[in-house]
Design a protein around this motif. Sequence first.
Motif, PDB file in Angstrom:
ATOM      1  N   CYS A 159     -58.485  60.679 -39.019  1.00  9.84           N
ATOM      2  CA  CYS A 159     -59.926  60.944 -38.921  1.00  9.84           C
ATOM      3  C   CYS A 159     -60.673  59.628 -38.762  1.00  9.84           C
ATOM      4  O   CYS A 159     -60.350  58.641 -39.419  1.00  9.84           O
ATOM      5  N   LYS A 160     -61.679  59.636 -37.869  1.00 15.01           N
ATOM      6  CA  LYS A 160     -62.535  58.467 -37.647  1.00 15.01           C
ATOM      7  C   LYS A 160     -63.971  58.855 -37.928  1.00 15.01           C
ATOM      8  O   LYS A 160     -64.367  60.000 -37.712  1.00 15.01           O
ATOM      9  N   LYS A 161     -64.766  57.875 -38.373  1.00 13.70           N
ATOM     10  CA  LYS A 161     -66.184  58.135 -38.608  1.00 13.70           C
ATOM     11  C   LYS A 161     -66.867  58.433 -37.285  1.00 13.70           C
ATOM     12  O   LYS A 161     -66.585  57.798 -36.274  1.00 13.70           O
ATOM     13  N   SER A 162     -67.746  59.428 -37.305  1.00 17.74           N
ATOM     14  CA  SER A 162     -68.446  59.837 -36.096  1.00 17.74           C
ATOM     15  C   SER A 162     -69.774  60.461 -36.475  1.00 17.74           C
ATOM     16  O   SER A 162     -69.865  61.196 -37.456  1.00 17.74           O
ATOM     17  N   ALA A 163     -70.795  60.183 -35.688  1.00 16.24           N
ATOM     18  CA  ALA A 163     -72.112  60.760 -35.958  1.00 16.24           C
ATOM     19  C   ALA A 163     -72.134  62.255 -35.666  1.00 16.24           C
ATOM     20  O   ALA A 163     -72.890  63.005 -36.278  1.00 16.24           O
ATOM     21  N   SER A 164     -71.284  62.723 -34.749  1.00 14.63           N
ATOM     22  CA  SER A 164     -71.301  64.135 -34.376  1.00 14.63           C
ATOM     23  C   SER A 164     -70.204  64.933 -35.080  1.00 14.63           C
ATOM     24  O   SER A 164     -69.988  66.089 -34.747  1.00 14.63           O
ATOM     25  N   GLY A 165     -69.523  64.352 -36.053  1.00 20.47           N
ATOM     26  CA  GLY A 165     -68.445  65.041 -36.753  1.00 20.47           C
ATOM     27  C   GLY A 165     -68.955  65.917 -37.874  1.00 20.47           C
ATOM     28  O   GLY A 165     -70.121  66.311 -37.914  1.00 20.47           O
ATOM     29  N   LYS A 166     -68.049  66.232 -38.805  1.00 20.42           N
ATOM     30  CA  LYS A 166     -68.417  67.044 -39.962  1.00 20.42           C
ATOM     31  C   LYS A 166     -67.947  66.337 -41.234  1.00 20.42           C
ATOM     32  O   LYS A 166     -67.046  65.502 -41.181  1.00 20.42           O
ATOM     33  N   PRO A 167     -68.535  66.660 -42.388  1.00 19.55           N
ATOM     34  CA  PRO A 167     -68.118  66.016 -43.639  1.00 19.55           C
ATOM     35  C   PRO A 167     -66.673  66.381 -43.988  1.00 19.55           C
ATOM     36  O   PRO A 167     -66.300  67.554 -43.975  1.00 19.55           O
ATOM     37  N   THR A 206     -41.707  72.125 -30.215  1.00 24.09           N
ATOM     38  CA  THR A 206     -43.085  72.201 -30.688  1.00 24.09           C
ATOM     39  C   THR A 206     -43.767  73.434 -30.111  1.00 24.09           C
ATOM     40  O   THR A 206     -43.764  73.647 -28.914  1.00 24.09           O
ATOM     41  N   ARG A 207     -44.338  74.235 -30.996  1.00 23.49           N
ATOM     42  CA  ARG A 207     -45.122  75.401 -30.544  1.00 23.49           C
ATOM     43  C   ARG A 207     -46.598  75.046 -30.560  1.00 23.49           C
ATOM     44  O   ARG A 207     -47.302  75.280 -29.579  1.00 23.49           O
ATOM     45  N   SER A 208     -47.117  74.511 -31.675  1.00 20.60           N
ATOM     46  CA  SER A 208     -48.524  74.136 -31.757  1.00 20.60           C
ATOM     47  C   SER A 208     -48.723  73.127 -32.885  1.00 20.60           C
ATOM     48  O   SER A 208     -47.849  72.948 -33.738  1.00 20.60           O
ATOM     49  N   TRP A 209     -49.899  72.507 -32.907  1.00 21.63           N
ATOM     50  CA  TRP A 209     -50.274  71.571 -33.967  1.00 21.63           C
ATOM     51  C   TRP A 209     -51.786  71.560 -34.088  1.00 21.63           C
ATOM     52  O   TRP A 209     -52.496  71.881 -33.147  1.00 21.63           O
ATOM     53  N   SER A 210     -52.264  71.211 -35.281  1.00 25.49           N
ATOM     54  CA  SER A 210     -53.698  71.167 -35.534  1.00 25.49           C
ATOM     55  C   SER A 210     -53.977  70.336 -36.775  1.00 25.49           C
ATOM     56  O   SER A 210     -53.058  69.917 -37.471  1.00 25.49           O
ATOM     57  N   VAL A 211     -55.260  70.132 -37.054  1.00 22.58           N
ATOM     58  CA  VAL A 211     -55.706  69.395 -38.242  1.00 22.58           C
ATOM     59  C   VAL A 211     -56.421  70.370 -39.165  1.00 22.58           C
ATOM     60  O   VAL A 211     -57.265  71.141 -38.713  1.00 22.58           O
ATOM     61  N   GLU A 212     -56.082  70.343 -40.450  1.00 25.19           N
ATOM     62  CA  GLU A 212     -56.808  71.121 -41.459  1.00 25.19           C
ATOM     63  C   GLU A 212     -57.616  70.149 -42.297  1.00 25.19           C
ATOM     64  O   GLU A 212     -57.129  69.078 -42.654  1.00 25.19           O
ATOM     65  N   THR A 213     -58.859  70.512 -42.606  1.00 21.48           N
ATOM     66  CA  THR A 213     -59.745  69.642 -43.381  1.00 21.48           C
ATOM     67  C   THR A 213     -60.334  70.394 -44.567  1.00 21.48           C
ATOM     68  O   THR A 213     -60.379  71.616 -44.591  1.00 21.48           O
ATOM     69  N   LYS A 214     -60.769  69.621 -45.548  1.00 22.65           N
ATOM     70  CA  LYS A 214     -61.541  70.177 -46.665  1.00 22.65           C
ATOM     71  C   LYS A 214     -62.466  69.131 -47.202  1.00 22.65           C
ATOM     72  O   LYS A 214     -62.398  67.987 -46.867  1.00 22.65           O
ATOM     73  N   VAL A 243     -54.513  63.821 -47.317  1.00 27.70           N
ATOM     74  CA  VAL A 243     -54.840  62.401 -47.437  1.00 27.70           C
ATOM     75  C   VAL A 243     -56.333  62.207 -47.183  1.00 27.70           C
ATOM     76  O   VAL A 243     -57.008  63.076 -46.632  1.00 27.70           O
ATOM     77  N   LYS A 244     -56.840  61.028 -47.551  1.00 25.97           N
ATOM     78  CA  LYS A 244     -58.246  60.680 -47.341  1.00 25.97           C
ATOM     79  C   LYS A 244     -58.472  60.341 -45.866  1.00 25.97           C
ATOM     80  O   LYS A 244     -57.521  60.027 -45.145  1.00 25.97           O
ATOM     81  N   PRO A 245     -59.727  60.367 -45.389  1.00 24.11           N
ATOM     82  CA  PRO A 245     -60.000  60.147 -43.968  1.00 24.11           C
ATOM     83  C   PRO A 245     -59.477  58.832 -43.380  1.00 24.11           C
ATOM     84  O   PRO A 245     -59.160  58.789 -42.215  1.00 24.11           O
ATOM     85  N   GLY A 246     -59.350  57.778 -44.119  1.00 29.16           N
ATOM     86  CA  GLY A 246     -58.858  56.516 -43.561  1.00 29.16           C
ATOM     87  C   GLY A 246     -57.344  56.454 -43.404  1.00 29.16           C
ATOM     88  O   GLY A 246     -56.813  55.525 -42.811  1.00 29.16           O
ATOM     89  N   GLN A 247     -56.622  57.454 -43.894  1.00 32.15           N
ATOM     90  CA  GLN A 247     -55.162  57.453 -43.864  1.00 32.15           C
ATOM     91  C   GLN A 247     -54.644  58.467 -42.842  1.00 32.15           C
ATOM     92  O   GLN A 247     -55.404  59.261 -42.309  1.00 32.15           O
ATOM     93  N   LYS A 248     -53.317  58.420 -42.594  1.00 30.47           N
ATOM     94  CA  LYS A 248     -52.693  59.345 -41.650  1.00 30.47           C
ATOM     95  C   LYS A 248     -51.778  60.311 -42.394  1.00 30.47           C
ATOM     96  O   LYS A 248     -51.097  59.932 -43.324  1.00 30.47           O
ATOM     97  N   ALA A 295     -70.715  61.054 -45.287  1.00 31.72           N
ATOM     98  CA  ALA A 295     -70.091  60.515 -44.080  1.00 31.72           C
ATOM     99  C   ALA A 295     -69.482  61.645 -43.262  1.00 31.72           C
ATOM    100  O   ALA A 295     -68.927  62.589 -43.799  1.00 31.72           O
ATOM    101  N   LYS A 296     -69.582  61.524 -41.951  1.00 34.52           N
ATOM    102  CA  LYS A 296     -69.038  62.535 -41.053  1.00 34.52           C
ATOM    103  C   LYS A 296     -67.857  61.956 -40.291  1.00 34.52           C
ATOM    104  O   LYS A 296     -67.848  60.780 -39.948  1.00 34.52           O
ATOM    105  N   TYR A 297     -66.865  62.806 -40.015  1.00 33.55           N
ATOM    106  CA  TYR A 297     -65.634  62.361 -39.365  1.00 33.55           C
ATOM    107  C   TYR A 297     -65.245  63.320 -38.248  1.00 33.55           C
ATOM    108  O   TYR A 297     -65.535  64.506 -38.295  1.00 33.55           O
ATOM    109  N   THR A 298     -64.540  62.779 -37.261  1.00 33.16           N
ATOM    110  CA  THR A 298     -63.905  63.563 -36.222  1.00 33.16           C
ATOM    111  C   THR A 298     -62.405  63.384 -36.387  1.00 33.16           C
ATOM    112  O   THR A 298     -61.906  62.259 -36.367  1.00 33.16           O
ATOM    113  N   CYS A 299     -61.681  64.480 -36.568  1.00 33.97           N
ATOM    114  CA  CYS A 299     -60.244  64.422 -36.829  1.00 33.97           C
ATOM    115  C   CYS A 299     -59.458  64.901 -35.606  1.00 33.97           C
ATOM    116  O   CYS A 299     -59.872  65.835 -34.929  1.00 33.97           O
TER     117      CYS A 299
END
Length: 118
Positions: free
Chosen positions: A55-63, A110-118, A94-99, A34-38
Amino acid sequence: MMWGKKAAGGALAVLLMATGTGLAGAGTAEAAGAKYTCTAVVHLDLGRPKATSSCKKSASGKPVTKHRVKLVCDVIRGRGNPHEIPWYLWGPWVKPGQKSTVMCGFSSFTRSWSVETK
């Protein structure tokens, strides 16, 4: 006649069990592919910066198997000569369905924010 029915019933059970394990393996392979866009968003909560990633499921996302939010805050230090110190905070994995959520302390910006994935 009784032996023939038992053998046929046993063969049917083995066939159904093999089919069931094949379907179970296909389900896990599909979930792994499954691919997700976060995304991450920031807003103020009682005057404190609060960041949330999802993260939401997306065809153009990444695993993605897990994700978390990263928030960098500028903390104000000093009274006579105030200066900012960057403070790095990470939310829980957390897993993709959670926040994933994290907040800065008071007297920070606030200086900056981002999403880290694995």
